[in-house]
Design a protein around this motif. Structure first.
Motif, short mmCIF file in Angstrom:
data_model
loop_
_atom_site.label_atom_id
_atom_site.label_comp_id
_atom_site.label_asym_id
_atom_site.label_seq_id
_atom_site.Cartn_x
_atom_site.Cartn_y
_atom_site.Cartn_z
N THR A 113 1.06 -0.72 -0.01
CA THR A 113 0.29 -0.32 -0.07
C THR A 113 1.16 0.93 -0.06
OG1 THR A 113 -1.85 -1.13 1.06
CG2 THR A 113 -2.02 1.45 1.13
N GLN A 114 1.76 1.83 1.29
CA GLN A 114 2.10 2.62 1.65
C GLN A 114 3.30 3.48 -0.17
OE1 GLN A 114 2.05 4.20 3.68
NE2 GLN A 114 -0.27 3.01 4.84
N VAL A 115 3.77 2.46 -0.57
CA VAL A 115 4.87 3.07 -1.74
C VAL A 115 3.79 3.26 -3.06
CG1 VAL A 115 6.39 1.57 -1.35
CG2 VAL A 115 4.78 0.56 -2.74
N ASN A 116 2.50 2.61 -2.84
CA ASN A 116 2.12 3.06 -4.01
C ASN A 116 0.32 4.28 -3.31
OD1 ASN A 116 2.87 1.26 -6.36
ND2 ASN A 116 2.20 -0.06 -5.00
N LEU A 117 1.09 4.61 -2.08
CA LEU A 117 -0.45 5.69 -1.83
C LEU A 117 -1.01 6.73 -2.28
CD1 LEU A 117 -2.94 4.93 0.35
CD2 LEU A 117 -0.83 6.08 2.39
N GLU A 118 0.94 7.61 -2.60
CA GLU A 118 -0.02 8.86 -3.24
C GLU A 118 0.09 9.03 -4.24
OE1 GLU A 118 0.70 10.77 -1.35
OE2 GLU A 118 1.14 10.07 0.75
N HIS A 119 0.70 8.32 -5.67
CA HIS A 119 0.51 8.92 -6.49
C HIS A 119 -0.35 7.28 -7.31
CE1 HIS A 119 2.28 12.03 -5.96
NE2 HIS A 119 3.81 11.54 -5.45
N HIS A 120 -0.05 6.26 -7.60
CA HIS A 120 0.08 5.08 -8.65
C HIS A 120 -1.19 4.75 -7.87
CE1 HIS A 120 2.99 7.02 -10.43
NE2 HIS A 120 4.19 6.13 -9.38
N LEU A 121 -1.74 4.36 -6.53
CA LEU A 121 -2.86 3.34 -6.02
C LEU A 121 -3.90 2.84 -6.82
CD1 LEU A 121 -3.15 1.87 -3.42
CD2 LEU A 121 -4.54 3.82 -2.60
N PHE A 122 -4.45 4.37 -7.49
CA PHE A 122 -5.78 3.46 -8.07
C PHE A 122 -5.43 2.97 -9.54
CE2 PHE A 122 -7.36 6.02 -4.78
CZ PHE A 122 -8.32 5.57 -4.39
N ASP A 123 -4.13 3.39 -9.75
CA ASP A 123 -3.77 2.12 -11.39
C ASP A 123 -3.17 1.05 -10.31
OD1 ASP A 123 -3.62 4.98 -12.85
OD2 ASP A 123 -1.62 5.39 -11.80
#
Length: 387
Positions: A113-123
């Motif tokens: 989760t955390q490494v993708n949280l800011e920008h790429h989570l929904f991608d």
């Protein structure tokens, strides 16, 4: 009879028939008519419609009656009529799966989760789902909808996360963000609530009307089911067991482990146990290592873990006294140490509760949140399936 009433009765009868076929796994028209006290013409008409729409299918011939005559055709539920996407957005990992209408997971993915949280989570969510659809060879028309769980107080009506400290979300429009990815019906709830639904549907809580699911991990949360229905509270924050105060003396100097976390979480969650022992030993210690040290009688670990178990047991004892559940299910990372903490917890609880309550660990593995999210969708979406 008014047209609206007739349509309603028809749908209710279809639900009854479908549920009966699902529960019995195989049944005939004649048996359905007898068991549900519906006329044979009504059953025949509704069964034909269910067959046409793909909810059920015919299979082989059943046993002939004792007085001879034609063997009845058996009817079976078709769980692959549609598929459902289940998403569990956790503070550590996002788990995703595609299941059939029986909750069987046909494809599964997860990512941090955390490494993708800011920008790429929904991608990442979109890409994972597309990958699973490709793996299964199904297109959008076969997907009924999406269920999703998030680790925070969730307004299920608005589809917003009021507060999720693990994700640093506040008033976050989670359903709207998922709508940008999926042109499908979407239902959202707190991650612990969906786990309670999953346990009630396919887990150790099956056939229980009153149960409590408690997740002990980074924080501590619970899902409450009363008379077979999820209890969310007037502000969608029912079940926040992590905020219980279980020690008045320590509460006077209470400082949360993380902002937005409650007293019980600050002394008994997995992250708290690890943090407290790390501070004592002067090095980083995980909750798992803390329990390993506890088992070999390390003095610092004994003090930290015993204090955590005592407070946790007091919190659960309060729940038993208030709700009188049939069953309490423990989940989350700390539940992996169930065999270590169970006896001590039960012994403490016996001192403070008017009646004993069975406590069991979850039997689900990594797919728990996915199954729970699918259970949420089937509970909330207006379909013939009534779980």
């Amino acid at each position: 009879m008014q047209k609206g009433n007739a349509a309603y009765i028809k749908k209710m009868n279809q639900k009854l028939i479908l549920k009966y076929v699902m529960n019995e796994q195989s049944s005939s028209r004649a048996t359905i008519s007898k068991k549900l006290a519906l006329s044979k013409p009504t059953v025949s008409t509704l069964v034909d419609q269910l067959l046409e729409e793909g909810w059920i299918f015919e299979t082989g011939n059943g046993e002939a009656s004792t007085n001879g005559g034609r063997k009845p055709v058996n009817l079976m539920f078709n769980p692959q009529k549609s598929y459902i996407i289940g998403i569990d957005i956790g503070g550590t990992n996002v788990a995703l799966g595609i299941t059939d209408l029986n909750g069987k997971v046909y494809a599964y993915r997860d990512f941090p989760t955390q490494v993708n949280l800011e920008h790429h989570l929904f991608d990442e969510i979109k890409q994972s789902v597309e990958s699973m659809k490709w793996e299964l060879g199904i297109d959008e028309s076969k997907i009924l909808g999406v269920g999703a769980g998030v680790p925070g107080i969730t307004n299920v009506k608005e589809g917003t996360v009021k507060e999720a400290p693990a994700l640093k979300w506040k008033d976050f429009p989670i359903r709207a963000r998922l709508k940008e990815i999926f042109n499908l019906p979407i239902y959202i709830d707190n991650d612990v609530n969906i786990n309670a639904l999953g346990e009630h549907w396919k887990g150790v809580g099956r056939d229980k009307k009153n149960l409590i699911y408690i997740a002990i991990g980074t924080g501590i949360g619970s899902g409450i089911m009363i008379n077979g229905k999820l209890y969310r509270g007037s502000n969608y924050s029912a079940g926040e067991i992590g905020y219980l105060v279980t020690d008045r003396v320590h509460a006077e100097n209470y400082h949360p482990v993380y902002a937005g976390y409650g007293f019980l979480e600050s002394v008994a969650s997995g992250s708290s146990i690890g943090n407290q022992l790390s501070e004592r030993l002067g090095r980083t210690v995980s909750a798992k290592e803390a329990f390993d040290l506890y088992q070999i009688q390390d003095q610092a670990a004994l003090e930290v873990v015993n204090f955590a178990i005592e407070n946790l047991a007091l919190g659960i004892a309060n729940y038993v006294s208030l709700f009188d559940p049939e069953l309490i299910i423990l989940g989350g990372g700390v539940s992996g140490s169930y065999s270590i903490i169970h006896k001590q917890m039960v012994d403490i609880m016996k001192r403070y509760t008017p009646k004993e309550c069975e406590i069991v660990p979850t039997m689900f593995g990594k797919e728990a949140g996915v199954i729970g999210a699918v259970a949420l969708f089937l509970k909330e979406f207006d379909t013939l399936i009534d779980i």
